[in-house]
Design a protein around this motif. Sequence first.
Motif, PDB file in Angstrom:
ATOM      1  N   LEU A   1     -12.371  24.466 -49.069  1.00 18.35           N
ATOM      2  CA  LEU A   1     -13.094  24.258 -50.319  1.00 18.35           C
ATOM      3  C   LEU A   1     -12.212  23.672 -51.416  1.00 18.35           C
ATOM      4  CD1 LEU A   1     -15.368  27.428 -50.589  1.00 18.35           C
ATOM      5  CD2 LEU A   1     -16.119  25.053 -50.321  1.00 18.35           C
ATOM      6  N   ASN A   2     -10.940  24.056 -51.421  1.00 11.56           N
ATOM      7  CA  ASN A   2     -10.041  23.602 -52.483  1.00 11.56           C
ATOM      8  C   ASN A   2      -9.348  22.273 -52.185  1.00 11.56           C
ATOM      9  OD1 ASN A   2     -10.545  25.788 -54.115  1.00 11.56           O
ATOM     10  ND2 ASN A   2      -8.770  26.963 -53.406  1.00 11.56           N
ATOM     11  N   THR A   3      -9.451  21.807 -50.951  1.00  4.48           N
ATOM     12  CA  THR A   3      -8.691  20.620 -50.540  1.00  4.48           C
ATOM     13  C   THR A   3      -9.526  19.357 -50.686  1.00  4.48           C
ATOM     14  OG1 THR A   3      -7.403  21.931 -48.963  1.00  4.48           O
ATOM     15  CG2 THR A   3      -7.412  19.537 -48.650  1.00  4.48           C
ATOM     16  N   SER A   4      -8.998  18.408 -51.435  1.00  6.24           N
ATOM     17  CA  SER A   4      -9.719  17.152 -51.654  1.00  6.24           C
ATOM     18  C   SER A   4      -9.697  16.299 -50.387  1.00  6.24           C
ATOM     19  CB  SER A   4      -9.081  16.366 -52.798  1.00  6.24           C
ATOM     20  OG  SER A   4      -7.801  15.884 -52.415  1.00  6.24           O
ATOM     21  N   LEU A   5     -10.673  15.415 -50.263  1.00  7.90           N
ATOM     22  CA  LEU A   5     -10.709  14.486 -49.141  1.00  7.90           C
ATOM     23  C   LEU A   5      -9.500  13.555 -49.152  1.00  7.90           C
ATOM     24  CD1 LEU A   5     -14.475  13.474 -48.794  1.00  7.90           C
ATOM     25  CD2 LEU A   5     -13.034  14.540 -47.045  1.00  7.90           C
ATOM     26  N   GLU A   6      -8.978  13.275 -50.331  1.00  2.00           N
ATOM     27  CA  GLU A   6      -7.800  12.424 -50.423  1.00  2.00           C
ATOM     28  C   GLU A   6      -6.613  13.073 -49.706  1.00  2.00           C
ATOM     29  OE1 GLU A   6      -9.852  13.039 -52.912  1.00  2.00           O
ATOM     30  OE2 GLU A   6     -10.656  11.007 -53.203  1.00  2.00           O
ATOM     31  N   VAL A   7      -6.484  14.393 -49.828  1.00  2.00           N
ATOM     32  CA  VAL A   7      -5.411  15.106 -49.127  1.00  2.00           C
ATOM     33  C   VAL A   7      -5.656  15.076 -47.623  1.00  2.00           C
ATOM     34  CG1 VAL A   7      -4.371  17.380 -48.741  1.00  2.00           C
ATOM     35  CG2 VAL A   7      -4.762  16.551 -51.067  1.00  2.00           C
ATOM     36  N   ASP A   8      -6.904  15.296 -47.195  1.00  2.00           N
ATOM     37  CA  ASP A   8      -7.224  15.222 -45.769  1.00  2.00           C
ATOM     38  C   ASP A   8      -6.869  13.848 -45.210  1.00  2.00           C
ATOM     39  OD1 ASP A   8      -8.338  17.819 -45.251  1.00  2.00           O
ATOM     40  OD2 ASP A   8     -10.109  17.216 -46.394  1.00  2.00           O
ATOM     41  N   ARG A   9      -7.205  12.819 -45.954  1.00  2.00           N
ATOM     42  CA  ARG A   9      -6.913  11.451 -45.496  1.00  2.00           C
ATOM     43  C   ARG A   9      -5.407  11.206 -45.421  1.00  2.00           C
ATOM     44  NH1 ARG A   9     -11.619  10.073 -48.812  1.00  2.00           N
ATOM     45  NH2 ARG A   9     -13.303   9.412 -47.429  1.00  2.00           N
ATOM     46  N   LYS A  10      -4.674  11.722 -46.402  1.00  2.00           N
ATOM     47  CA  LYS A  10      -3.221  11.528 -46.383  1.00  2.00           C
ATOM     48  C   LYS A  10      -2.593  12.213 -45.178  1.00  2.00           C
ATOM     49  CE  LYS A  10       0.975  11.833 -49.146  1.00  2.00           C
ATOM     50  NZ  LYS A  10       1.549  12.107 -50.494  1.00  2.00           N
ATOM     51  N   LEU A  11      -3.051  13.414 -44.880  1.00  2.00           N
ATOM     52  CA  LEU A  11      -2.536  14.133 -43.712  1.00  2.00           C
ATOM     53  C   LEU A  11      -2.781  13.348 -42.432  1.00  2.00           C
ATOM     54  CD1 LEU A  11      -3.772  17.644 -44.815  1.00  2.00           C
ATOM     55  CD2 LEU A  11      -1.376  17.107 -44.355  1.00  2.00           C
ATOM     56  N   MET A  12      -3.974  12.791 -42.287  1.00  2.00           N
ATOM     57  CA  MET A  12      -4.282  11.992 -41.113  1.00  2.00           C
ATOM     58  C   MET A  12      -3.482  10.697 -41.103  1.00  2.00           C
ATOM     59  SD  MET A  12      -6.326  13.641 -39.124  1.00  2.00           S
ATOM     60  CE  MET A  12      -6.861  12.342 -38.019  1.00  2.00           C
ATOM     61  N   GLU A  13      -3.333  10.077 -42.254  1.00  2.00           N
ATOM     62  CA  GLU A  13      -2.608   8.805 -42.327  1.00  2.00           C
ATOM     63  C   GLU A  13      -1.158   8.982 -41.916  1.00  2.00           C
ATOM     64  OE1 GLU A  13      -2.819   4.957 -42.432  1.00  2.00           O
ATOM     65  OE2 GLU A  13      -4.519   6.018 -43.324  1.00  2.00           O
ATOM     66  N   VAL A  14      -0.509  10.014 -42.434  1.00  2.00           N
ATOM     67  CA  VAL A  14       0.907  10.236 -42.145  1.00  2.00           C
ATOM     68  C   VAL A  14       1.104  10.808 -40.752  1.00  2.00           C
ATOM     69  CG1 VAL A  14       2.960  11.549 -42.812  1.00  2.00           C
ATOM     70  CG2 VAL A  14       1.527  10.498 -44.575  1.00  2.00           C
ATOM     71  N   ASN A  15       0.421  11.909 -40.456  1.00  2.00           N
ATOM     72  CA  ASN A  15       0.684  12.631 -39.207  1.00  2.00           C
ATOM     73  C   ASN A  15       0.109  11.947 -37.979  1.00  2.00           C
ATOM     74  OD1 ASN A  15       1.839  14.523 -40.879  1.00  2.00           O
ATOM     75  ND2 ASN A  15       0.217  16.024 -40.678  1.00  2.00           N
ATOM     76  N   TYR A  16      -1.086  11.384 -38.112  1.00  2.00           N
ATOM     77  CA  TYR A  16      -1.749  10.789 -36.950  1.00  2.00           C
ATOM     78  C   TYR A  16      -1.565   9.274 -36.906  1.00  2.00           C
ATOM     79  CZ  TYR A  16      -5.396   9.226 -33.753  1.00  2.00           C
ATOM     80  OH  TYR A  16      -6.075   8.599 -32.733  1.00  2.00           O
TER      81      TYR A  16
END
Length: 264
Positions: free
Chosen positions: A98-113
């Motif tokens: 609930l507290n995590t923005s989609l921008e953070v989710d996208r960054k995690l995928m961009e960097v890690n995956y």
Amino acid sequence: MTKIKDSVVWLTGASSGIGEQLAYQLAEKGAKLILSARRMEELERVKENCKSNTVATLSLDLSDGFALVQRVKEACTFFGDIDILINNGGISQRDTILNTSLEVDRKLMEVNYFGSITLSKALLPAMVKRKKGHHVIVTSTVGIINTPYRSGYGASKHALHGFYDVLRAEHYDDNIKVSIVLPGYIKTNISYNALIGDGSPQNRMDPEQEKGMSPDKCARLIIKAIEENKQEAYIGGLKEKAGIYLKRFWPTAAATAIRKLRVT
């Protein structure tokens, strides 16, 4: 067996933690080593501490997909074709969905995956042509059994498992090896740098991380897994390893245990 000595090894996330210790130990084993991370000054420090004359540094931002392809071309100018790619770079997360923005989710995928698979896909044609190559992916135990506050992080690690399992299957006959490494709690700064919901760093050490395995020992076990061509290697304490097997064989029990976990 995968030979480290005289192999050209490209290591991402090499400026600290597990990556730094991997750099020292790979250099001692005689690898021709390319070290990558964002912070060039830290890479140069690690290079100076390596006991080897065949170490190069190459700055790398895993979130910059366009630049990564160019970096692959540059990496191959140091010692020739890459024999072993160790995708160790990445970032973590500590916050609720609930507290995590989609921008953070996208960054995690961009960097890690996407950062990892971009490097692998760019190197793959040359490896297939040579019938030689080893992709090593440092994921996490949360790539199998995820815990609260790590939704985007765990998702990026699950995605890596899906991609590299297929790479292994499709290119088995091309002699392309794939080793997926799953560390548990390792005493590094990953929790300090983990992103909270608004994208800022957590700036504190998780209690379990504080009690975790040393990066030095973790690096030794990773190199052993590479040399033995392990398809998957679980590295960490009994708790983390037990969680993996619980999820695999008793998923309902694992789900109950995860709900009751006190994690940060």
